[in-house]
Design a protein around this motif. Structure first.
Motif, short mmCIF file in Angstrom:
data_model
loop_
_atom_site.label_atom_id
_atom_site.label_comp_id
_atom_site.label_asym_id
_atom_site.label_seq_id
_atom_site.Cartn_x
_atom_site.Cartn_y
_atom_site.Cartn_z
N LYS A 189 0.83 -1.21 0.00
CA LYS A 189 0.00 0.00 0.00
C LYS A 189 0.86 1.25 0.00
N ASP A 190 2.18 1.06 0.07
CA ASP A 190 3.11 2.18 0.12
C ASP A 190 3.45 2.62 -1.31
N PRO A 191 3.16 3.87 -1.69
CA PRO A 191 3.44 4.31 -3.06
C PRO A 191 4.91 4.47 -3.39
N THR A 192 5.80 4.25 -2.40
CA THR A 192 7.23 4.36 -2.67
C THR A 192 7.91 3.00 -2.80
N VAL A 193 7.13 1.92 -2.61
CA VAL A 193 7.73 0.57 -2.61
C VAL A 193 7.00 -0.34 -3.59
N ILE A 194 7.76 -1.04 -4.45
CA ILE A 194 7.21 -2.06 -5.33
C ILE A 194 8.02 -3.34 -5.15
N SER A 195 7.51 -4.46 -5.67
CA SER A 195 8.14 -5.76 -5.42
C SER A 195 8.65 -6.37 -6.70
N MET A 196 9.81 -7.03 -6.59
CA MET A 196 10.37 -7.78 -7.71
C MET A 196 10.28 -9.26 -7.37
N MET A 197 9.84 -10.06 -8.34
CA MET A 197 9.56 -11.48 -8.08
C MET A 197 10.41 -12.37 -8.98
N ASP A 198 10.39 -13.67 -8.65
CA ASP A 198 11.00 -14.73 -9.46
C ASP A 198 12.51 -14.60 -9.62
N VAL A 199 13.19 -14.04 -8.62
CA VAL A 199 14.65 -13.99 -8.64
C VAL A 199 15.16 -15.11 -7.75
N SER A 200 15.97 -15.98 -8.30
CA SER A 200 16.41 -17.19 -7.59
C SER A 200 17.19 -16.85 -6.33
N ARG A 201 16.92 -17.65 -5.27
CA ARG A 201 17.62 -17.45 -4.00
C ARG A 201 19.09 -17.83 -4.08
N TYR A 202 19.47 -18.50 -5.14
CA TYR A 202 20.86 -18.93 -5.30
C TYR A 202 21.71 -17.89 -6.04
N LYS A 203 21.09 -16.77 -6.41
CA LYS A 203 21.83 -15.67 -7.02
C LYS A 203 22.11 -14.60 -5.96
N LYS A 204 23.19 -13.84 -6.17
CA LYS A 204 23.55 -12.81 -5.21
C LYS A 204 22.82 -11.50 -5.56
N VAL A 205 22.02 -11.02 -4.63
CA VAL A 205 21.30 -9.75 -4.83
C VAL A 205 21.81 -8.75 -3.80
N ILE A 206 22.24 -7.60 -4.25
CA ILE A 206 22.86 -6.59 -3.38
C ILE A 206 21.87 -5.46 -3.10
N ARG A 207 21.78 -5.09 -1.85
CA ARG A 207 20.95 -3.94 -1.48
C ARG A 207 21.53 -2.67 -2.13
N GLY A 208 20.66 -1.88 -2.75
CA GLY A 208 21.09 -0.67 -3.46
C GLY A 208 21.28 -0.89 -4.94
N ASP A 209 21.21 -2.17 -5.38
CA ASP A 209 21.33 -2.46 -6.82
C ASP A 209 20.16 -1.83 -7.57
N SER A 210 20.39 -1.48 -8.83
CA SER A 210 19.34 -0.84 -9.63
C SER A 210 18.58 -1.88 -10.43
#
Length: 280
Positions: A189-210
């Motif tokens: 419900k927050d207009p500043t936050v959206i969600s990204m889905m279907d990214v494998s847990r075995y990949k490295k995702v970095i906070r701040g990535d674009s």
């Protein structure tokens, strides 16, 4: 005229007194170096103040013109960036040469936002350009900072845009550092936050990535900002991350947008249409 003469006649003593005061002050300033310097500095200070206020008022009066000029400049830059990205795609193998017509397929139409929603479960935006300007349903819409949405309805001079802050709107996106691709959708419900889905847990995702638009859609040029990674969580029974993104577009201050026209989209859809019918 008679009233004016009567006014001066009735107040002649006071007017004569004021003139004497001014003359006395002038004599003091002219014949005294200290008072002369003080008067010079003080008058300069207030003149500078008046000029500053005057310039501020003039700049505010021209703010609309400045914004329109900036929008036109962004229009040219968007066209240039889209063409360069198609001519030099990321991770393209050596020897790949894009078709020149394909590389210049994206054009942009600048438009002014006249209504924007952010507080509803499904939000829309209204812009001041319609079918008379060549806009049609299905076109993508971006801002100077990122994805905005997709055109839903058009009249002759207005269009309604389905915002990225809509529960049914999805856009294929790519994380720049990890290269992972997944759909982005508004689930909070927050207009500043959206969600990204279907990214494998075995990949490295970095906070701040674009997160930017991927090559897998015909509505938006690749490389348009969608958001930046705000939070990454994972549940034990899930194989995909739960990724929250900070929305790249500030919908609270949205004033101008750019409608994306893909000149090759009809050809692509006509080619893919038999496949869609075969899968039904």
């Amino acid at each position: 005229m008679f009233q004016l003469v009567e006014f001066f006649s009735r107040n002649r003593n006071f007017i004569f007194f004021v003139l004497l005061e001014v003359f006395s002050f002038w004599l003091i300033v002219q014949n005294n170096s200290y008072w002369s310097a003080t008067y010079f500095n003080t008058s300069n200070y207030y003149v500078a103040k008046v000029l500053t206020v005057s310039n501020s008022i003039r700049e505010y009066a021209h703010l609309r013109e400045i914004n329109e000029n900036l929008a036109q400049e962004n229009l040219k830059l968007n066209s240039l960036v889209a063409r360069l990205q198609e001519q030099n795609p990321v991770n393209a193998p050596a020897g790949y040469k894009p078709d020149s017509v394909f590389a210049s397929r994206f054009e942009f139409i600048v438009s002014k936002v006249i209504m924007s929603e952010t507080s509803r479960p499904n939000n829309y935006i209204t812009i001041d350009k319609g079918s008379a300007e060549g806009i049609r349903p299905g076109m993508g819409v971006i801002s100077a900072t990122g994805v905005v949405g997709k055109v839903k309805l058009c009249s002759e001079h207005y269009s309604v845009v389905t915002s990225i802050l809509h529960s049914q709107f999805m856009v294929s996106s790519r994380l720049v550092r990890s290269g992972e691709i997944g759909p982005v959708r508004w689930l909070s419900k927050d207009p500043t936050v959206i969600s990204m889905m279907d990214v494998s847990r075995y990949k490295k995702v970095i906070r701040g990535d674009s997160a930017v638009t991927s090559n897998f859609n015909s509505v938006f040029p690749p490389g348009i900002m969608v958001g930046t990674v705000r939070k990454v969580t994972i549940r034990p029974d899930q194989t995909f991350y739960d990724i929250d993104l900070n929305v790249a577009t500030d919908f609270a201050s949205l004033s101008y947008v750019y409608v994306v026209q893909n000149n090759l989209q009809p050809e692509q859809e006509a080619l893919q249409k038999p496949l869609d019918e075969e899968r039904r």
